[in-house]
Design an enzyme around this catalytic site. Structure first.
Site: not given
Ligand code: PBG
Length: 323
Positions: A196, A249
């Site tokens: 991520k 992601k």
């Molecule tokens: C929580 C999380 C996030 C997303 C999914 N889980 C945001 C982040 O890490 O700031 C992003 C999902 C999206 O942008 O569709 N940590």
């Protein structure tokens, strides 16, 4: 390969049915997951400006939405909670009567066959909006693990099939696996947000989840978008700790990462087509600059072609109508 004119690649592009016959990548709804946001209240449907078509919904409305998605054939949902109350530890994340736990109990009974996945993270529940607890101004890794594990167990006990840790703390998959097993849930699965990235494309989501950090950013725990070898190390560690499904992601800026993970590991691979990727297309389509359906299908096909088995996308419900 023989050359022109014996070979004419346009022959198989001549009609729609010929093109369909030889298509290499097909989209089927079975590999898609729809993210949904649960909030407190009753009769609440709060549309999100940056995520057209997506809303925060109170449980009664969420149930109606899930009923209609399930009727359209949506096979899986990813639940996020938007609590009213936040604190320094994010205790709403594991509360037995937390928003996600209540939603799960309701949905589990109504839709035994629907795959229920939950996002496991503290950022929606902490007053400071970071994904872990603070110690001395830093996001404390090891202190956060126990809280994530507690959250995951509470989700599974409320009916989740799979938990998806998105916090990017080191060791969280192992901590969650251990806690699930110890609590008697060896068959609950973990969909790990393994690679991520610290991405600009989460912007609209943070409005949706109310999880913008009140100071700093997430670069101290999420990955540097410049790195791909590190993504493979993250995946390897997560598999070693017991991850059942890996995830990359965001998806579209990282198609090469999806491909690299696909080639290196045999575990199922998910990709998250995040809020900013969706919002860009929606915004351009609203101005008449591109055709939304065509652009969305092209994006989703590219993610599958890169090697993702599972795609998490805000288009999932619309896709059910398109396919
Ligand atoms: C929580 C999380 C996030 C997303 C999914 N889980 C945001 C982040 O890490 O700031 C992003 C999902 C999206 O942008 O569709 N940590």
């Amino acid at each position: 390969m023989s050359a022109f004119p014996a070979t004419r690649l346009r022959r198989l592009r001549r009609t729609a049915s010929l093109r369909a016959l030889v298509r290499e990548t097909r989209l089927d709804l079975e590999g898609f997951v729809l993210p949904l946001f649960a909030c407190e209240g009753e009769g609440v449907v709060r549309p999100l400006e940056g995520l057209p078509g997506i809303a925060q919904r109170s449980l009664d409305e969420l149930v109606r939405e899930v009923d209609s998605c399930a009727a359209l054939g949506v096979p899986a949902i990813l639940l996020f909670g938007v609590p009213d109350e936040k604190d320094d530890e994010g205790s709403g994340a594991w509360a037995d009567d937390g928003i996600v736990q209540r939603a799960l109990r309701e949905l589990r009974g109504r839709h035994p066959g629907l795959v229920l996945v939950t996002d496991v993270c503290l950022c929606e529940y902490t007053a400071h909006g970071h994904c872990g607890v603070l110690a001395g101004g830093e996001i404390a890794n090891d202190e956060t693990l126990e809280l994530l594990a507690r959250t995951a167990v509470s989700h599974v006990e409320a009916g989740a099939d799979a938990v998806a840790p998105s916090d990017m703390m080191d060791g969280r998959v192992g901590a969650i696996r251990g806690a699930l097993d110890e609590a008697g849930h060896p068959t609950a699965s973990i969909l790990a947000y393994s690679a991520k990235y610290a991405s600009a494309f989460y912007g609209p989501f943070r409005e949706a989840a109310g999880s913008t950090p009140s100071f700093g950013d997430r670069r101290g725990y999420q990955m540097d978008p410049a790195n791909v070898r590190e993504a493979l190390r993250e995946c390897e560690l997560d598999l070693g700790e017991g991850a059942d499904v890996l995830m990359v992601k965001p998806a579209l800026p990282n198609l090469d990462v999806i491909r690299a993970v696909r080639e290196r590991f045999d575990a199922p691979l998910a990709a998250y087509n995040v809020s900013g990727e969706y919002a860009m297309v929606k915004a351009a389509a609203a101005r008449g600059w591109l055709d939304e359906r065509q652009a969305a299908l092209e994006c989703l096909t590219a993610i599958r072609r890169a090697g993702a088995d599972v795609v998490i996308s805000y288009w999932t419900k619309e896709l059910a109508g398109w396919l």
